[in-house]
Motif scaffolding. Structure first.
Motif, PDB file in Angstrom:
ATOM      1  N   VAL A 164       5.104 -40.760  -8.295  1.00 40.45           N
ATOM      2  CA  VAL A 164       6.036 -40.070  -7.402  1.00 40.45           C
ATOM      3  C   VAL A 164       7.201 -40.975  -7.032  1.00 40.45           C
ATOM      4  O   VAL A 164       7.013 -42.081  -6.519  1.00 40.45           O
ATOM      5  N   SER A 280       6.129 -33.319  -1.705  1.00 38.31           N
ATOM      6  CA  SER A 280       5.582 -33.059  -3.036  1.00 38.31           C
ATOM      7  C   SER A 280       4.853 -31.726  -3.019  1.00 38.31           C
ATOM      8  O   SER A 280       3.800 -31.594  -2.376  1.00 38.31           O
ATOM      9  N   HIS A 356       5.163 -30.705 -10.619  1.00 35.61           N
ATOM     10  CA  HIS A 356       5.434 -31.413  -9.379  1.00 35.61           C
ATOM     11  C   HIS A 356       6.870 -31.133  -8.957  1.00 35.61           C
ATOM     12  O   HIS A 356       7.815 -31.513  -9.642  1.00 35.61           O
ATOM     13  N   PHE A 358       9.386 -32.216  -6.442  1.00 36.55           N
ATOM     14  CA  PHE A 358       9.615 -33.324  -5.493  1.00 36.55           C
ATOM     15  C   PHE A 358      10.934 -33.082  -4.768  1.00 36.55           C
ATOM     16  O   PHE A 358      11.980 -32.909  -5.394  1.00 36.55           O
TER      17      PHE A 358
END
Length: 361
Positions: A164, A280, A356, A358
């Motif tokens: 991340v 996230s 994902h 973000f």
């Protein structure tokens, strides 16, 4: 049908066989039969399998009949003529618990569980449009917690979090930040994070009293003092509240598409983040246009899970009923409406099911 296309009747026969096979495989997985046969790594008699499993011979024999006809288990005969049964190693690689994040056997339990929980209620939904309350799925949610536990233990701390924001989140977690997991259910993910990053503080939020009781009990058993849990409706958090601007980092693991008011929940996340906080959102890798999912390798399976759980749960009290397959395009639009101006979408290491999203506040 044209040309060499398979006759539709044959396709239906194949569906009936595969549906039956899935049911039997789910029973066998739960009973540990794949693990036992995988560990034996050789042809075994019914008696040998039953002794190792502690199960009834007659039931196991009938189950093996399904597995042999479905070409999951091989039937071989030695010189004595007695039938023996072998789970090939290549099959154990995806069916046994040792497969870890590559374990597909665990998913054979999903459709049978949802059928037991909600078949009649979902059918009634076709007539009335009503949703099915979260409380109707206790056995399924226990299963999902076990599935999440297995997956998160494999990838969350060692694989996902380091990926991340080029590792900056992990660095911050080691220094000490305030983290929230929205829709934490029984707390599997947040307890793992709290254990791995003792300098940080963690808050789990969910609407289910029973799930939070389990999470608190597990936190106590693990001796964790840097985690707490709050029962809150995610859709109400966008109003200024005691958690406003408190968190540096928020996670939501496959939780947003189940919300009755998902846009309000996303706005709530925006409200809870500090001015440069990060979010996230992990959610299903799909397209918002059904046409874009026609070639998805598990499209029919995922739509069925959505039909039997995610969509009806999201329809309760006149909710949006997004469903699991709401798709990347709609997700990005809703994140923008919620106030997130910076959104990047990436695949997740060792997780073919999810994307994902973000976001920065």
């Amino acid at each position: 049908m044209q040309g060499d296309a398979k006759p539709f009747q044959d396709k239906i026969v194949e569906i009936l066989n595969h549906g039956s096979l899935n049911l039997a495989m789910g029973l066998g997985y739960r009973a540990g039969l794949f693990d036992i046969m995988d560990a034996k790594a050789r042809p075994c008699t019914v008696e040998e399998i039953c002794k190792a499993a502690g199960l009834n011979r007659r039931y196991v024999q009938e189950w093996l009949g399904v597995m042999v006809c479905g070409e999951i288990v091989a039937l071989v005969r030695d010189d004595d003529g007695q039938p023996r049964f072998l789970l090939p190693k290549a099959h154990g690689d995806v069916l046994a618990r040792r497969a870890g994040s590559g374990n597909l056997g665990v998913y054979t339990q999903e459709i049978p569980l949802l059928t037991a929980c909600a078949m009649e209620s979902v059918f009634q939904g076709f007539l009335t449009g009503a949703g099915v309350p979260y409380e109707q799925y206790p056995a399924f949610h226990d299963f999902m917690a076990q599935l999440g536990d297995a997956k998160h233990r494999q990838v969350l701390v060692n694989t996902f979090l380091p990926s991340v924001d080029e590792g900056s989140i992990v660095q911050a977690l080691h220094r000490g930040i305030h983290v929230c997991d929205l829709g934490c259910a029984q707390g599997v993910a947040i307890l793992l994070m709290a254990q791995a990053f003792p300098a940080s503080r963690f808050t789990g939020i969910d609407i289910s009293v029973d799930a939070l009781e389990t999470a608190r009990a597990d936190a106590h058993e693990m001796g964790l003092t840097n985690v707490c849990f709050e029962q809150r409706d995610a859709a109400e958090l966008y109003h200024p509240n005691s958690l406003s601007a408190r968190f540096d980092y928020i996670t939501a693991f496959d939780a947003i598409h189940d919300q009755t008011r998902p846009l309000e929940a996303l706005r709530g996340i925006h409200e809870l983040l500090k001015p440069d906080g990060a979010f996230s959102m992990i959610d299903i890798a799909a397209e918002s246009d059904m046409e874009g999912n026609r070639n998805h390798p598990m499209g029919a399976f995922l739509y069925t899970v959505s039909l039997m759980h995610c969509m009806p749960v999201g329809l309760v009290d006149g909710g949006a009923g997004l469903g699991m397959m709401w798709g990347r395009q709609l997700a990005e639009k809703m994140l923008a409406k919620a106030g997130f101006g910076r959104v990047s979408v990436t695949t997740i290491p060792n997780d073919p099911f999810n994307l994902h999203f973000f976001c920065r506040k």
